[in-house]
Each structure stands twice: as structure tokens, then as C-alpha cells.
Design a protein around this motif. Structure first.
Motif, PDB file in Angstrom:
ATOM      1  N   GLY A   1       0.456  -1.650   0.043  1.00  0.00           N
ATOM      2  CA  GLY A   1      -0.150  -0.482   0.079  1.00  0.00           C
ATOM      3  C   GLY A   1       0.957   1.466  -0.090  1.00  0.00           C
ATOM      4  N   ALA A   2       2.151   1.675  -0.387  1.00  0.00           N
ATOM      5  CA  ALA A   2       2.848   2.393  -0.388  1.00  0.00           C
ATOM      6  C   ALA A   2       3.805   2.520  -1.326  1.00  0.00           C
ATOM      7  N   PRO A   3       4.395   3.631  -1.855  1.00  0.00           N
ATOM      8  CA  PRO A   3       5.085   4.210  -2.661  1.00  0.00           C
ATOM      9  C   PRO A   3       6.240   3.655  -2.384  1.00  0.00           C
ATOM     10  N   PRO A   4       6.973   2.415  -3.664  1.00  0.00           N
ATOM     11  CA  PRO A   4       6.657   3.472  -5.631  1.00  0.00           C
ATOM     12  C   PRO A   4       5.900   2.865  -6.103  1.00  0.00           C
ATOM     13  N   VAL A   5       5.643   3.855  -6.805  1.00  0.00           N
ATOM     14  CA  VAL A   5       4.078   2.825  -7.536  1.00  0.00           C
ATOM     15  C   VAL A   5       5.388   1.742  -9.084  1.00  0.00           C
ATOM     16  N   GLN A   6       4.743   0.376  -9.413  1.00  0.00           N
ATOM     17  CA  GLN A   6       5.816  -0.291 -10.392  1.00  0.00           C
ATOM     18  C   GLN A   6       4.428  -0.194 -10.986  1.00  0.00           C
ATOM     19  N   LEU A   7       4.951  -0.588 -12.064  1.00  0.00           N
ATOM     20  CA  LEU A   7       3.638  -0.700 -13.493  1.00  0.00           C
ATOM     21  C   LEU A   7       3.473  -2.197 -14.091  1.00  0.00           C
ATOM     22  N   GLY A   8       2.643  -2.792 -13.761  1.00  0.00           N
ATOM     23  CA  GLY A   8       2.712  -3.601 -14.427  1.00  0.00           C
ATOM     24  C   GLY A   8       1.503  -3.633 -16.238  1.00  0.00           C
TER      25      GLY A   8
ATOM     26  N   ALA B   1       7.663   3.791 -10.822  1.00  0.00           N
ATOM     27  CA  ALA B   1       7.190   5.043 -10.950  1.00  0.00           C
ATOM     28  C   ALA B   1       7.665   6.330  -9.948  1.00  0.00           C
ATOM     29  N   SER B   2       8.051   7.564 -10.294  1.00  0.00           N
ATOM     30  CA  SER B   2       8.727   8.588  -9.600  1.00  0.00           C
ATOM     31  C   SER B   2       7.562   9.332  -8.768  1.00  0.00           C
ATOM     32  N   VAL B   3       6.099   9.182  -9.454  1.00  0.00           N
ATOM     33  CA  VAL B   3       4.544  10.065  -8.854  1.00  0.00           C
ATOM     34  C   VAL B   3       4.157   9.889  -7.745  1.00  0.00           C
ATOM     35  N   GLY B   4       4.510   9.061  -6.545  1.00  0.00           N
ATOM     36  CA  GLY B   4       4.035   9.306  -5.094  1.00  0.00           C
ATOM     37  C   GLY B   4       2.762   8.028  -5.315  1.00  0.00           C
ATOM     38  N   TYR B   5       1.582   8.361  -4.200  1.00  0.00           N
ATOM     39  CA  TYR B   5       0.328   7.411  -4.734  1.00  0.00           C
ATOM     40  C   TYR B   5      -0.567   8.066  -5.940  1.00  0.00           C
TER      41      TYR B   5
ATOM     42  N   ILE C   1       1.494   8.398 -16.383  1.00  0.00           N
ATOM     43  CA  ILE C   1       1.189   8.298 -14.497  1.00  0.00           C
ATOM     44  C   ILE C   1       1.406   9.655 -14.295  1.00  0.00           C
ATOM     45  N   SER C   2       0.329   9.946 -13.140  1.00  0.00           N
ATOM     46  CA  SER C   2      -0.137  10.640 -12.190  1.00  0.00           C
ATOM     47  C   SER C   2       0.227  10.920 -10.921  1.00  0.00           C
ATOM     48  N   GLY C   3       0.826  11.217  -9.856  1.00  0.00           N
ATOM     49  CA  GLY C   3       0.207  11.625  -8.166  1.00  0.00           C
ATOM     50  C   GLY C   3       0.461  12.524  -7.863  1.00  0.00           C
ATOM     51  N   ASP C   4       0.739  12.843  -6.475  1.00  0.00           N
ATOM     52  CA  ASP C   4       0.950  13.673  -5.921  1.00  0.00           C
ATOM     53  C   ASP C   4       1.879  14.070  -5.637  1.00  0.00           C
ATOM     54  N   GLN C   5       3.070  13.243  -6.483  1.00  0.00           N
ATOM     55  CA  GLN C   5       4.760  13.827  -6.140  1.00  0.00           C
ATOM     56  C   GLN C   5       5.082  14.379  -7.651  1.00  0.00           C
ATOM     57  N   GLY C   6       4.338  14.126  -9.102  1.00  0.00           N
ATOM     58  CA  GLY C   6       4.141  14.389 -10.030  1.00  0.00           C
ATOM     59  C   GLY C   6       3.718  13.456 -11.561  1.00  0.00           C
ATOM     60  N   LEU C   7       4.155  13.728 -11.979  1.00  0.00           N
ATOM     61  CA  LEU C   7       3.732  12.870 -13.615  1.00  0.00           C
ATOM     62  C   LEU C   7       5.414  12.816 -13.889  1.00  0.00           C
ATOM     63  N   GLN C   8       4.779  10.908 -15.160  1.00  0.00           N
ATOM     64  CA  GLN C   8       5.567  10.573 -15.846  1.00  0.00           C
ATOM     65  C   GLN C   8       5.490   9.738 -16.509  1.00  0.00           C
ATOM     66  N   VAL C   9       6.020   9.602 -18.132  1.00  0.00           N
ATOM     67  CA  VAL C   9       5.683   8.664 -19.307  1.00  0.00           C
ATOM     68  C   VAL C   9       6.759   7.942 -19.508  1.00  0.00           C
ATOM     69  N   PHE C  10       5.705   6.689 -19.577  1.00  0.00           N
ATOM     70  CA  PHE C  10       6.488   5.250 -19.730  1.00  0.00           C
ATOM     71  C   PHE C  10       6.317   5.061 -21.636  1.00  0.00           C
TER      72      PHE C  10
END
Length: 294
Positions: free
Chosen positions: A168-175, A197-201, A216-225
């Protein structure tokens, strides 16, 4: 609140009503009708949380929230001549913001509730009705704990990107999952091949119209994969915005728009490069975004 659009109509909600606006060739909006969505819930406290359309734009779906985390989806048929909406049904509670895969038949949602995976899946009939599917996709294992899904996005084919949080905690991983002809999901994702990903939650995942990029966006920002179909998602950018981002929208010309923290960010993003638009971010305090490509 929520926004959704076709090429000729914009739909917006204030939580109770859904308003229809015609879109002129120069982008001018004219309100043409409204419908009280709340009246069909039988209460005065359930509100529209977001709006989304099927791929044909013929059915508008409103995700309703009772304030206690119980979500259901209302169905509204769009009159193509007037833009008016007519209500014709609701799912049972247990929904989330659903993502239609390319066949416009199956829609999926993934969320994490009290550290437990909650999947929702629906089959769309020809009249737009959504029927719940029973699915229980395999979740990748990790020697350091349990993954919980927290958001998803579909590509134009049959693939679904899913954000995972470890315990339930960052960092996010993308499957990534792939739907078969019956709507079942399978995956080859492992903790070793899921990028971080480095976007937080996470707040929002959204595939580009071509399906080859994933924002993907989150409480720490925006990133593209890179979104590689059923193959593992791979890293592309670092954080291209470093503040909380709540909602995303792509147009059909490689532009990505992001709102959050009282700002609207605009980027041009292709598979070979990315650049923020001149003047971006713009100081606009928005709650939802949708984009009409010209």
C-alpha cells in the motif's frame, strides 16, 4: 464533478446535474440541456464523481460516490441530434473509474481498499448497459510483501496497464494485463520486469491514443512510460512535472495535458522526445480536464 466530450458535445457535472453543451466549429460552448443524475440514486447525498464515454461516444457513464467509498455507474443515452441525455440504468455498488479496452466491450477498474485488491470488470451490451463480470486476475508476487493494484489504463488493443503499490505504499510499479475473448485478464508481469514510477501515490493513468505511451500522475508529479502492448512497460521520462497532478488528457496530436496544484501543464510527447509547451504551466485552478482534438 467530471468532464467528457465527443466531437460535437461536451458533458459536465457539478455532482448533482449533468449538463450538455454543444461545441461549435470554433470551440464555443452552448448549454443545451441538463439532467438531474442524483434523482435516479434515490438519495440526496450520492454525487457524480466522474464522467466517461464508451469508444463510440453513444453512451455516457457517470461514476457515483455515496461518500463512504461505495461506487456505482449510471448509464445515459446521448441524443445525437440534441445532445440531451436519458437515464436507463445503474450498476450495483462495487465499481471504480473503468477503462474500456479497444473492443469497446470490456471495461476494467483496479483499486486498493484496506490493502486488499479490488478488481471490477464489466461487459458492455449493444445498448450500452454494463453487466458485472467475475474476475480474479493473478497478482505478481514480491519477496518483500504483497502488491495491491491502485489504478489502471487501457490501450486501443486488449491490454491494461495497472499501477501496483507494495504493502500500500509508494513507489508505484507498473504491470500489464491482457484480456482474452471472454474478458479474463492474464499477465506476465513480475516484480523484476515492472518499472518503478516516481509519482508517489498514483492519481491517474492514461494511455496515449496510439497506445504506445502511458502517462501516470500522482501526488509527487507526472511521468511517461513506453506502453508495449502485452510486453512489459518500460521506462521513458523522469518526472516532467514535480507537483501533485490529479487528472490527465491526451489529444490526437501527441499533446498531454495535466491538471493539479492550481496549474495546467501542457507537453508535446512522442516516442522520441518530449517538451513542455511555451508558457506552461498555466495558472488555472481546474478540477477536471477533457480535450477535443482538431
Amino acid at each position: 464533478t467530471g468532464l467528457a466530450n465527443t466531437s460535437h458535445w461536451l458533458f459536465a457535472s457539478d455532482g448533482v446535474y449533468i449538463y450538455s453543451f454543444s461545441i461549435a466549429s470554433n470551440g464555443t460552448l452552448k448549454r443545451v440541456s441538463s439532467i438531474n443524475a442524483q434523482q435516479y440514486t434515490g438519495t440526496n447525498y450520492i454525487e457524480v464523481e466522474s464522467l466517461f464515454l464508451d469508444h463510440t461516444g453513444s453512451t455516457l457513464y457517470a461514476l457515483n460516490n455515496d461518500g463512504a467509498g461505495n461506487l456505482a455507474i449510471q448509464f445515459f443515452k446521448k441524443n445525437s441530434t440534441t445532445g440531451a441525455l436519458s437515464y436507463f440504468g445503474t450498476t450495483t455498488p462495487g465499481a471504480t473509474l473503468e477503462a474500456f479496452i479497444g473492443n469497446n466491450v470490456y471495461a476494467y477498474g483496479a483499486s486498493c481498499i484496506q490493502l486488499s485488491a479490488v478488481w471490477s470488470a464489466y461487459s458492455r451490451s449493444s445498448d450500452g448497459t454494463l453487466t458485472r463480470l467475475s474476475i480474479d486476475p493473478t497478482i505478481p508476487t514480491n519477496p518483500n510483501g504483497n502488491y495491491c493494484p491502485d489504478g489502471d489504463a487501457a490501450d486501443p488493443a486488449s491490454d491494461l496497464a495497472v499501477a501496483f503499490l507494495l504493502e500500500g505504499a509508494p513507489p508505484v510499479q507498473l504491470g500489464v494485463y491482457t484480456a482474452d475473448s471472454s474478458g479474463n485478464l492474464s499477465t506476465n508481469s513480475t516484480y523484476q520486469n515492472m518499472p518503478v514510477a516516481s509519482v508517489g501515490y498514483p492519481n491517474r493513468l492514461l494511455a496515449s491514443p496510439a497506445g504506445n505511451l502511458l502517462a501516470i500522475s500522482g501526488d509527487q508529479g507526472l511521468q511517461v512510460f513506453y506502453f508495449n502492448g502485452s510486453n512489459p512497460i518500460t521506462s521513458y521520462t523522469g518526472l516532467i512535472a514535480a507537483h501533485a497532478i490529479y487528472d490527465l488528457s491526451w489529444d490526437n496530436h501527441n499533446h498531454l495535458y495535466a491538471i493539479g496544484s492550481g496549474k495546467v501543464n501542457a507537453f508535446r510527447v512522442t516516442t522520441t522526445g518530449y517538451k513542455q509547451a511555451s508558457g506552461s504551466p498555466y495558472s488555472i485552478n481546474a478540477e477536471a480536464i477533457t480535450v477535443l482534438s482538431k
